[in-house]
Design a protein around this motif. Sequence first.
Motif, mmCIF file in Angstrom:
data_model
loop_
_atom_site.group_PDB
_atom_site.id
_atom_site.type_symbol
_atom_site.label_atom_id
_atom_site.label_comp_id
_atom_site.label_asym_id
_atom_site.label_seq_id
_atom_site.Cartn_x
_atom_site.Cartn_y
_atom_site.Cartn_z
ATOM 1 N N LEU A 28 103.537 44.389 -54.801
ATOM 2 C CA LEU A 28 104.450 43.339 -54.274
ATOM 3 C C LEU A 28 104.296 42.895 -53.259
ATOM 4 O O LEU A 28 104.900 43.276 -52.038
ATOM 5 C CB LEU A 28 105.982 43.846 -54.662
ATOM 6 N N THR A 87 111.255 43.765 -51.204
ATOM 7 C CA THR A 87 111.254 44.337 -52.505
ATOM 8 C C THR A 87 111.557 45.607 -52.557
ATOM 9 O O THR A 87 111.599 46.334 -53.888
ATOM 10 C CB THR A 87 109.763 44.096 -52.862
ATOM 11 N N ALA A 88 111.450 46.256 -51.532
ATOM 12 C CA ALA A 88 111.713 47.898 -51.409
ATOM 13 C C ALA A 88 112.910 48.337 -50.704
ATOM 14 O O ALA A 88 113.198 49.374 -50.187
ATOM 15 C CB ALA A 88 110.637 48.571 -51.200
ATOM 16 N N HIS A 143 116.453 48.070 -56.121
ATOM 17 C CA HIS A 143 115.511 46.925 -55.530
ATOM 18 C C HIS A 143 114.539 46.740 -56.347
ATOM 19 O O HIS A 143 114.303 47.256 -57.607
ATOM 20 C CB HIS A 143 115.107 47.293 -54.060
ATOM 21 N N ALA A 203 111.198 46.864 -56.380
ATOM 22 C CA ALA A 203 110.185 47.933 -56.460
ATOM 23 C C ALA A 203 110.588 48.892 -57.563
ATOM 24 O O ALA A 203 110.001 49.531 -58.525
ATOM 25 C CB ALA A 203 109.778 48.491 -55.420
ATOM 26 N N GLY A 262 105.447 48.317 -52.321
ATOM 27 C CA GLY A 262 106.771 47.288 -52.012
ATOM 28 C C GLY A 262 106.901 47.089 -50.562
ATOM 29 O O GLY A 262 106.053 47.636 -49.541
ATOM 30 N N THR A 263 107.847 46.409 -50.057
ATOM 31 C CA THR A 263 108.231 45.904 -48.783
ATOM 32 C C THR A 263 109.578 46.121 -48.318
ATOM 33 O O THR A 263 110.218 45.986 -49.133
ATOM 34 C CB THR A 263 107.773 44.604 -48.530
#
Length: 1139
Positions: free
Chosen positions: A1045, A1050-1051, A1063, A1065, A1078-1079
């Motif tokens: 992602l 995203t995380a 979230h 992810a 993820g981020t």
Amino acid sequence: MLRGVRHLFDPTITPGSWEGQSIRLEVISGKNLKVASERIPACIYIFLNVDPRRRWKSNIGVLASDGSVAWGEIVTISLDASPTLSFEIRASFELDHMLGNGEVVGKLETSWDTLLDHGNEPFDISFPSVRGVHPSLTLKATVLHDCDDQDSALRDSIVECQIAQDTDVGHERFATYVTSKTVSHLNDAVKHFQFVLDQCPVGHPHRAAALTNLAWTHLQGYIRKNFQDIDSITSLFREALALRPLGHPDHPLSIYHLLKALIWRYSKECTAAYIHESAELSCKLLPLCPEGTYLCSIAAGANGVDYVIRECNNLPMDASDEGIHLRRVVLELCPLGNAHRPKALENIAWALRSRFQQRGSIDDLDECIQCRREAVSLGPEGHSERDTYLNNLALSLDYRFDHQGNLDDLNEAISLYEEVLGLRPVGHKYCDSSLDNLGAALRTRFNQRGDVNDIIRSISLRREALTLRPPGNPYRDSTLNNLALALKIRYIKLDASEDLDEAINLHWDSLQLRPHGHPYRYKTLYSLSSALCFRFTETWKNEDIEEAIRLSQESLEALPSLHPDRYFSYMCLQQAYLSRYQVQRKSADLSLAVENFRLASRHPTQGFPERINEAINWTFAAESHSHASTLEAYKTCFELLDRHLATRSSIVARHEATSTFRRARTLSVDAASCATRLDNLRDAIELVEQGRGQQWSLASRLRSPIEDLESKNANLAHEFLELSRRLSGAQASAGSVDRAAADRAVILYRRLQEQWGAVVAEIRNLESFSRFLLPPSYEDLQVAAHHGPVVILVASQYSCSAIIVPTSGKPHHVRFPRITLPDLETLKKGFTTAIRHTARMRPEEPRKKLRVLLRMVWDEIMLPIVNVLQNDLELQPRSRIWLCPTAAFTSVPLHAANPFRMTADRSGGEPCLEDLYICSYTPTLSALIRARRMMKTHATPSFAAIGQSQPGAGQGRVLPAVNGELKLVHKLVSPNIKFTNISGDEATQAGALEALRRNTWVHLACHGTQDRKQPYNSRFAMRDKPLTLLEIMENNSPHAEFAFLSACHTAVGDEETPDEVIHLAAGLQFSGFKSVIGTLWGVTDAMAKYTVEAFYEKMLEDGGMMDCTKAAWALNHATNAVKTKVPLEQRMVFIHIGV
């Protein structure tokens, strides 16, 4: 029956010249066919008497509601017969095994001349008057030539048997009695019918008819003066009905006869049993009466079923099972369009609500609300009863909110109460009630939302209601108590001390109006008890607390063991004992308080929201006073929360239900902390797992793999899968904006949930399946550490520490002596500020603040953990570990912990966490176990690169580097792998969702947004509309393996409920992806490509072979490989989740 003839008409033939000819007589219809005895005939038929030895009988015809019959029959007769003939219209009271010839409706002698005097046209013949009207027949007579089958329809007159003759005489005598009221005719009729019955013993084919004739004659004759005869009459009708079971042609008439006897008896004696049975019989009778028939019109008329409905609707309310059964029967008698249906709906709704109040069954309340919604629909604007229907629906929704905690119910109730108040202005007889009801709902909403305007208006409305209920008003006691409750709430929330004294005085006034034996005395007792407890905590006056305990005990004694409101008595008792303990410190009081916490939270007929709140209070009290029941209190909370959330029919509804319990947000970590302080690490792991990620846990139950179960019991496995599938479908249909439709969907879901639960219970009875879908044990959870230890980081208000779950053996506790929850909050804010600050820095500038924070993470958190990993577990360098952070730890980049110091010999830098180990994250241990279990199935590899550089309106700015990133990924993926590029106009919400479903590997480059208030609306930006987390979760992708992602946030989870780990992810992992990158915060568009390139080069270095379990190593490599190109915050933004 129509007969075939071949003939020639001769219209020139005149009367008197018919010798050798035949006549065709058509009996078309009859009208005004009334029976002198006023009985309901089973059928009507015609006798045509040609001469003393020959007669014709028509087919039977069913009498219509307007007294007409259509025959359309033709008979052909030789004109050599007698010049005169006679017609008889007869009513038979049997369709099957006709006894005698029935009752004469009309008899008329005429001649052929008269019949043929009408040419070839239909004509009417009229009979002598019966009950004020003249019966008539419509005929058509035609002379025929050369006719076959002459006189074929005529038959010789039959010599009737004696019982048939006596029956006919009985009918004739009874009809004469009805018209003349001469008792001798009645006696004669009875004598003949009794003789017939005597000749028809048990087993005789005419016994039912003989019983009915005799009983009817008694019912219409003697019983008018002699009530004692009714028992024998009813017995006769019952025996006749037993001889004519369902399917018998005369079954409907026999029901009607018994019904008439019971109605008559009820009209004289008003014994409820008779009208109850009448309702049951009516329910059986109406479906058997064809529409438009005379039987239907009479049976359903004012003296039949309509009378039964009216009398049942006017019966005293009864909430027993039998009473509710009767109300269901009555409602069945009132189809749509029936004038009595609204009242029948209200009556059953009242009974169901009353039973709910006694037993607490939500099914009763759901059905009550459905009935009241229909009643509202039958009372549109302007209807005289609309205010009543609206008010009653609002009351029921109010009750359901108290029991289930769904805010939609409360909001709808308030809206309805507002509408009702508009229909009941000052001066209306029910204005006081509406003021009181709206005030109650606003007080409830204040408890939920804390809007001070709600409690102020609630008190104002109730003061106004009290002025409309002066002393002597029968409802004054209720308003006094309700106003007191509102004042007490304002005192608690706003510390308005003057409110408390007024509340106590009002409660006393209410109690005086509710003496012993009053049905609602118990409510005032426990309400007053609670208010006295609050005053005791301020004044320490012993008489207040003693009185509070006595009042609560009296309220408890007034209620049966399973009454839902015993919960409030238990709650007030625990409040009183705990208050006294806090002042007097007697250990017995604390024990009594805990016992009442236990009884209240486990009271089976009270709704889950109240019980959950009481269990939460129990945890706080037990923690505060270091009571031995603390762990039991936490376990009770989790059990109740789990059961409560399971009743919610959608993922969003479950999240909303969780958010309602604000004080429950830290339960999982507090429970783990409690168990850790008790040195019970196994319990700590089990509790933190049970309390965290409940959304994922509940949803995943419907996707549980069942290979072992299939081999054990294939039928049960199939049933479980089918119900799971139906439950998933019911979740999708429960989001309707139509409240009635939403209600139906929720009820369906709850019933499916009950069936599903029953199947699960059956599975648990199988050998080796006793823990099927139960919260996992430590041994179950340790499977997550099969490929490396899992580190659970617990952030509680009571303590912060880590628990390491090793591959085998007992867990290890790691204390953080210098870290508290406020320290973690400070650390979290520090990272937020530092990351935001880097956005204004050049890539080459040193990230000093960030380095300081990461050094603190290393020194205070990760170094103690590493010491245990190295020294106690002897974990080899570059081994894999999984981090499972909770609460505030979820916002700290643990994987990036770094001392940023030189070694003692100055030979180089000290190793950081990622130098020592390959770090991954997991939302929960169960999530990691599920991902590994799903690795058993493999699909043909396929890769989809999804990118959206120009998202739709309102979804974000242009991302110029996205398309280049997709080309880079394509170049790095082996040409042997099926590759799909989805970008530009093709990268739509539907296109992206389909790609996630169909491909095993996915790279997603676009804008990502975490919605902090509605986490299920977190989304990826696409060309047309965003792809939301909820849509991803509902998109089952069992063959998916890996997702990268390359998007922002995203995380990172919901700030309000971080332990739910909601979230993007995690959503992809739940949908089927076993390994996800993820981020944690925003990704710089220009920098991402460096990490992406380094990651895929490492990931696919073995000839392009796709193995999702290598993702953590590849990310670790990439982070180190881009140190010179990518700034610190953009290297540590990416994290690995999963296998």
